[in-house]
Design an enzyme around this catalytic site. Sequence first.
Site, PDB file in Angstrom:
ATOM      1  N   GLU A   5      13.270  90.068 -22.952  1.00  0.00           N
ATOM      2  CA  GLU A   5      12.524  91.234 -23.436  1.00  0.00           C
ATOM      3  C   GLU A   5      12.317  92.270 -22.339  1.00  0.00           C
ATOM      4  O   GLU A   5      12.430  93.479 -22.582  1.00  0.00           O
ATOM      5  CB  GLU A   5      11.200  90.760 -24.028  1.00  0.00           C
ATOM      6  CG  GLU A   5      11.396  90.011 -25.351  1.00  0.00           C
ATOM      7  CD  GLU A   5      10.186  89.181 -25.780  1.00  0.00           C
ATOM      8  OE1 GLU A   5      10.165  88.757 -26.954  1.00  0.00           O
ATOM      9  OE2 GLU A   5       9.288  88.957 -24.956  1.00  0.00           O
TER      10      GLU A   5
ATOM     11  N   GLY B  96      -5.014  78.682 -27.389  1.00  0.00           N
ATOM     12  CA  GLY B  96      -5.535  77.357 -27.709  1.00  0.00           C
ATOM     13  C   GLY B  96      -7.045  77.301 -27.712  1.00  0.00           C
ATOM     14  O   GLY B  96      -7.658  76.739 -28.621  1.00  0.00           O
TER      15      GLY B  96
ATOM     16  N   VAL C 207     -14.551  77.064 -13.552  1.00  0.00           N
ATOM     17  CA  VAL C 207     -14.924  75.663 -13.335  1.00  0.00           C
ATOM     18  C   VAL C 207     -14.353  75.198 -11.994  1.00  0.00           C
ATOM     19  O   VAL C 207     -13.152  75.337 -11.733  1.00  0.00           O
ATOM     20  CB  VAL C 207     -14.411  74.768 -14.465  1.00  0.00           C
ATOM     21  CG1 VAL C 207     -14.743  73.297 -14.178  1.00  0.00           C
ATOM     22  CG2 VAL C 207     -15.026  75.197 -15.794  1.00  0.00           C
TER      23      VAL C 207
END
Length: 434
Positions: free
Chosen positions: A183, A25, A89
């Site tokens: 997987e 993103g 942050v």
Amino acid sequence: MRNTAVVQATGIEHADVVIIGSGFGGLAAAKQLAKAGVNYVLISSTPEHLFQPLLYQVATGVLAANEIAPPIAGILRRHDEADVRLGKVVDIDPDDAVLTYETPGGTRRIRYGSLIAATGASQSYFGRDDFAEKTYSLKTIDDARVLRAQIEHVFAEAADADQETRRRLLSFVVVGAGATGVEVAGQLTELAKRYYHQEVSVTLVEGAGEVLPPFGGGLSAYAKKSLTRSGVNVLVDTFVTDIDNGKVTVKGKDGTEQNIDAETVVWSAGVQAGGFAKLLAEATGCETDRAGRLLINPDLTVAGYADIYAIGDMTSLNGYPGQSPVAMQEGRHAADIISRKTQPGTPFIYWDKGSMAVISRFSAVTKLNDRITFRGVIAWFVWLAVHLFYLVGFRNRFAAVVSWLVAFIGTGRPGFAEVERETDRPRERERVAA
């Protein structure tokens, strides 16, 4: 790439846009802003961008770590608008639009015009945080390296062990039958047969009534059948109640409990948002769901702040899945609003391009929509093509192709040959020694 922030008289830097996070993103937002000529500062807690869907291949030796984790600075090197910072942050003042973040060189503060938060999510243990110390997760490169070291260790020890010890060492339990769990389970059985030539016990545990629940129907049934055929013991409608002393205790839907031998337990069930998501929720008053994910507005803004956007796994919106395509589309949407390519307040609408998961070599499932699905070899090649397309950089794509050819067509495991200094792997030694 250049420094796009301006230092104000107060000693606080100013940037038009600040992006926190370098996942799918965050990078999608960064690239979209660059297309519009908007300067931005990207703050990441790691120097690399992680292609998380392929972490299990690093853990099982199919790929080397550097093939799925290219440096962020290299990805954005042609973006004059980019200013990449390594930092974490630790505070936000949303009313004054100021972030505080820690860097290797000390604490810094920066005022933003717009903020895009894309810090992802971590593993959830559903209230049993002690499971974190008893299992292996797959959220970071370090996680994959730790699990890979454990896999190498148990197979190496089993090679010269007596039958009972070998059986104990080569017992694996994978918790969660989503894409990652399926997987991992499939690769463990394939790894044992084609690379180590050993017999293993692999049990896949899923609380839902089928594997790969988002796929459902025939695809889930095919996945379960394929896993069973490859040697995986699949338990659905089953929950883990305890993990201790090399055993996993599970309870079925009917209340029946059983103990399963498990020298290695891989946890891939559930996610929770924490870290900056929690910090942002407290600072803005944004509501969260039970997993700590931000309940964002339809236009991706947070609470009553039109200058703060949150995207990806740290958020919850319209039941969209926590997958990379959602994060990327959200990142581009937020960037388009900031650059005024899209009208402020425009709701985000996810375009579902489908889902896919690999089960084993030459076996996968792909779902484009309710009517168009693939399974088996065709789905496997579709999976390869799509993941190759999204790998960042020509060098990484070329290396991945070579590694896949060696691992899937041949019998080698390029990732196990990756050279790493012992000083870079302290967590591996600690876990293996334990």
